[in-house]
Write an enzyme that holds these catalytic residues in place. Structure first.
Site, PDB file in Angstrom:
ATOM      1  N   SER A   1       0.810  -1.205   0.000  1.00  0.00           N
ATOM      2  CA  SER A   1       0.000   0.000   0.000  1.00  0.00           C
ATOM      3  C   SER A   1       0.850   1.264   0.000  1.00  0.00           C
ATOM      4  CB  SER A   1      -0.939   0.004   1.220  1.00  0.00           C
ATOM      5  OG  SER A   1      -0.203   0.176   2.401  1.00  0.00           O
TER       6      SER A   1
ATOM      7  N   LYS B   1       0.266   4.558   6.853  1.00  0.00           N
ATOM      8  CA  LYS B   1      -0.296   5.491   5.870  1.00  0.00           C
ATOM      9  C   LYS B   1       0.274   6.889   6.103  1.00  0.00           C
ATOM     10  CE  LYS B   1      -3.562   2.764   4.003  1.00  0.00           C
ATOM     11  NZ  LYS B   1      -3.005   1.538   4.596  1.00  0.00           N
TER      12      LYS B   1
END
Lengths: 213, 213
Positions: free
Chosen positions: A132, A171
């Site tokens: 990701s 993230k």
DNA sequence: TGTGCGTCAGAACGGGTGTTCCGATCTGGG
DNA sequence: CCCAGATCGGAACACCCGTTCTGACGCACA
């Protein structure tokens, strides 16, 4: 047996560390005896066995001077052994070690120069699962070192705990009004939006390593 | 007396270094004797005296296992100090250290766990300049650890020396007929084509690190 | 008051360890 | 060939060192 160190044990440990720094070889039992003002070798042996049971030293029996002081930081090179305490991805929750908590010997560690951590303390590391963050040059399998913090500025790369979902993800962090956008660095993935009180920042990325062998 | 090392002395020195890495305490004379297949302790003692006169080791007489191998970095837990010997980009040439050559203490180093190097020896590191490998997750400022080798398979990421141009670059290596394609991992950059005899592989990428602080 | 447990002191045992001595073997030069 | 120096083999010596045994002391607890 597995409680605190006695005064004598603390003294022995300190003496062994000092001896190792000065002499480049470990002390004998009688070195410890005289260095700590202990009256008998059997007392030294008794306390060494206790230290060994506590996992603070390792001994090769029947071999002279075969005492290894575990976790002894050589003063010459400022290297920190950072524990790899788990994985981080889109799912597996992790535990962030508390300040001062001991890390089991069984866990993997990664060695980092102290100077690269800029004085941060209690750092920890996680192995990245998934892609990701591929656009932020972090790949599946990379090991990422974090500094523990509950605060993040916009754009910081953080390990974020989603309370309701019970998940921790790696993230980029953006606070937008009363909600938080957790932005993956992968153009094929959509950001996660969540209310600010559901997002708990656990750490900020300091260092990234990748093995290519 | 002060000339070259005899075969036996070289063997003893190698054994002592290996023993120190494995055991965290120095070997006894009889450890050396058996480890090197020497028939008598007096022979070991004789050669140790020679090594001591040459200044390669230091001994505390009458103390067991009190042999210190000078110039041997006591890596406490299998940590290798890899010298950062220069930069690599689209221009600046670098010198690759020869096998066994000593590296000046003044140069920067990066510490890597031995287990991450899979037994490779004489590794070296370079600081990446530029973004030509951005798509391979290597950014400007990253430090890359290489194993020295002159051979590369197609697809390996290597430090390649272009003889005529006098340049060293970090690229992916592809041998295509009698020419070599050096492929940057950046979609905005074109590959370099060169004749095979103009391309000298200097090392293959083992490990990548990046500081984000 | 007695018992068990942790801790310590002293001594002895057996093997480990550095050292030394004597003699053999090898090697290069006169 | 002969000799001197370097190197080596084997053995012995004296001390070093880890271990263990016996017993003592203090302390908590019933």
């Amino acid at each position: 047996m597995r409680g605190k160190l006695s005064v004598k044990q603390e003294k022995i440990l300190t003496f062994m560390r000092q001896f190792l720094d000065e002499n480049a070889y470990p002390p004998s039992i009688r070195d410890i005896q005289h260095g700590c003002g202990i009256s008998s070798t059997s007392v030294v042996d008794y306390n060494l066995k206790a230290l060994e049971n506590m996992g603070l030293i390792r001994r090769d029996r029947e071999v002279s001077r075969a005492i290894e002081v575990l976790g002894h930081r050589r003063n010459s090179n400022g290297i920190v052994s950072v524990p790899v305490v788990g994985q981080i991805a889109a799912g597996a929750p992790i535990d962030v070690p508390e300040s001062g908590a001991s890390v089991p010997d069984t866990s993997e560690t990664i060695e980092v120069s102290e100077r690269l951590l800029f004085g941060r303390d209690n750092v920890f590391a996680l192995r990245v699962k998934g892609t990701s963050m591929i656009d932020a040059l972090i790949n599946d399998g990379d090991i990422v070192v974090f500094e523990p913090t509950n605060h993040a500025d916009n754009g910081d790369m953080v390990a974020a705990w989603l309370k309701r979902e019970g998940e921790t993800t790696l993230k980029k962090y953006y606070l937008e009004g009363d909600r938080v956008r957790l932005q993956p660095m992968n153009t094929t993935m959509a950001p996660i939006y969540s209310s600010a009180d559901n997002v708990q920042v656990q750490g900020r990325v300091l260092y990234v390593t990748r093995s290519m062998a």
